[in-house]
Every structure is written in structure tokens, then in C-alpha cells.
Design an enzyme around this catalytic site. Sequence first.
Site, PDB file in Angstrom:
ATOM      1  CB  SER A 127     -66.225 -18.316  34.302  1.00  8.75           C
ATOM      2  OG  SER A 127     -67.075 -17.827  33.293  1.00  8.75           O
ATOM      3  CE  LYS A 179     -65.632 -13.193   6.275  1.00  7.51           C
ATOM      4  NZ  LYS A 179     -65.687 -14.603   6.718  1.00  7.51           N
TER       5      LYS A 179
END
Length: 295
Positions: A127, A179
Site C-alpha cells: 500500500s 458535521k
Amino acid sequence: MFPALVHPAHFHSLASFKEQPTPAAMQSGQAGGQAIVHTVAGIAIVSVAGVTVHRNGAIHPTGGTSSYEGLQIQIQMALDNPDVRGIMLDLNSGGGEVAGLFDLVDLIYEGRAQKPIWALIDETGASAAYALASAAHRIVMPRTAQAGSIGVVLGHVDMSSAMEKAGLSVTLIHAGARKVDGNQFAPLSAEAKARLQAEVDQLYSLLTSTVARNRAISESAVRNTQAALFTGQHAVKAGLADEVMASHDALQAFYDHLNGQRRPAAPRAHAQQAAAPVSAERPAFRSLAAKVYGS
């Protein structure tokens, strides 16, 4: 909750990491008397070990992590040092954070115009760690090493059922409709999941296009790996590495390459480069490497 470029086996280690502030010693370029860049026979050895993070308060690997900030300092110093003829990235990492990764990858990639850079995957380059390795001129790895896992992962934990069973409830007072998207106290909504998936897809495109550029292969070839890990010769066949060799032989091969005064070509999936002439005065790298890695 954040997207990560890490093999799933290392995801918990990354999730438990708490970023540390950069100490004054690191900001000033000092490392408490420790050599900032390890060198052997004109080769700078830059170690990438453990989970990769943006900052961990150290230049060298520590506490199971390596920081992009510390790696950037080492690599830039090696590029600027006229006594350093080449840079060897020594990787054993399952990857880690996104933040800070791509700027460091670009530094390595652009640094190839200044000095030869090789990457040794010993024994894991997955990765984010593979993204770093891919920026080098050449990637070598032992026969049991693994490379790849070129993908993005993001995890969400829904604690609402467990909290309900415990007789607890959490009320989030917030402003802004998005949010509290993805908070652990409620199930993930379809809208939040779609937004997070779009973010993961965007990062995946950045990762695959970057690896394709670095390795001089098509982006479709990178995507066709399906974020799998490839061992030894299978990694070479997939275009993710250039040659299989033992770690101590890799350091010797790099020294021989530098001694032959040949700048390595950009990587090609199946290209085989001729061996550089061997110097009669070359050092014994099995013992030299032991000194470096044991320091």
C-alpha cells in the site's frame, strides 16, 4: 475515521497510533548524536519500517512507525550530500496514512534525476509503502517478500447497538448538516457512505495513477492487481518489481551498478538489465550491511 493506504492486517496498528508533535531537535536537523543518514560505501540506507505516518516526532523508525516527515529529511539530505552516490530505500512496511505520502513519493520520483535510487522490499512493501518503493528507479525483493496491496481502506464502527444494550445514549449537538457524518454513535447513513466511498475512489485514482507513472506501466495494469499482494517472482511478473534477490545481494548489486557508472533506466515490467561490471575493490557487503542495520 479516515481513509488509509495500509494492508488490512496492519489497520489496527494505524488506528491505535497517536500522532506526536515534531520535537525541536528534529526541526533543527539534529538527532541527538545519532547519524541522520546511514551510509555505506557511498550508499545512503533509508529504512521504512512499521506503520507509515505523517509525523511521529522522530527521524528514524521508532515505536513500530516511520514518519514521512523523517523520511523526507533523510532523503533530501542524501540528495544534497555530494558524498552520497545513491540511495537505497529499505522497506518492511504494510503501509499507513495518506497524509504526507504523495508529497514524499514525488520527492523520491523527482530525486531520480539527481541520483540513482533503488528500493529493497524486505520483506513487505504494501500500500503506502509500495507507493514509496514504486518511486525508485528499481525495485528488488527476496523470493519470500510481498509487494502490492495497492488500494485504499476506510473503516466505520457503529457502536449504537452496544451502547443501547449498555443503557447509554449520546446526543451530538452540531452545526452543519454533514458535521457528524460517520460518527460511531449511529449507523452510517446511505448518504454518508456514498460520500465516503467517493473520497476513497478519488484517493484510489491518485494512488493507481501515481504508481503507474512511477513504474512506467498502464494504470489499468495497476488496477488489475485488485490490491492483491504478490510474492517474489509473481511481483516481477505483475510489473511491481524488477528482480528477485537476497537483501545482502541487493546492496552489493547496487554498489556494482554505481561502480559501473551507469544511471538506471526507468523501470519496465519485464525488462532485464545487464549486470554492471564488478569492481575488484568492492567491499564485503554482508559485513558492511550488518554494521549499518545493527547501528
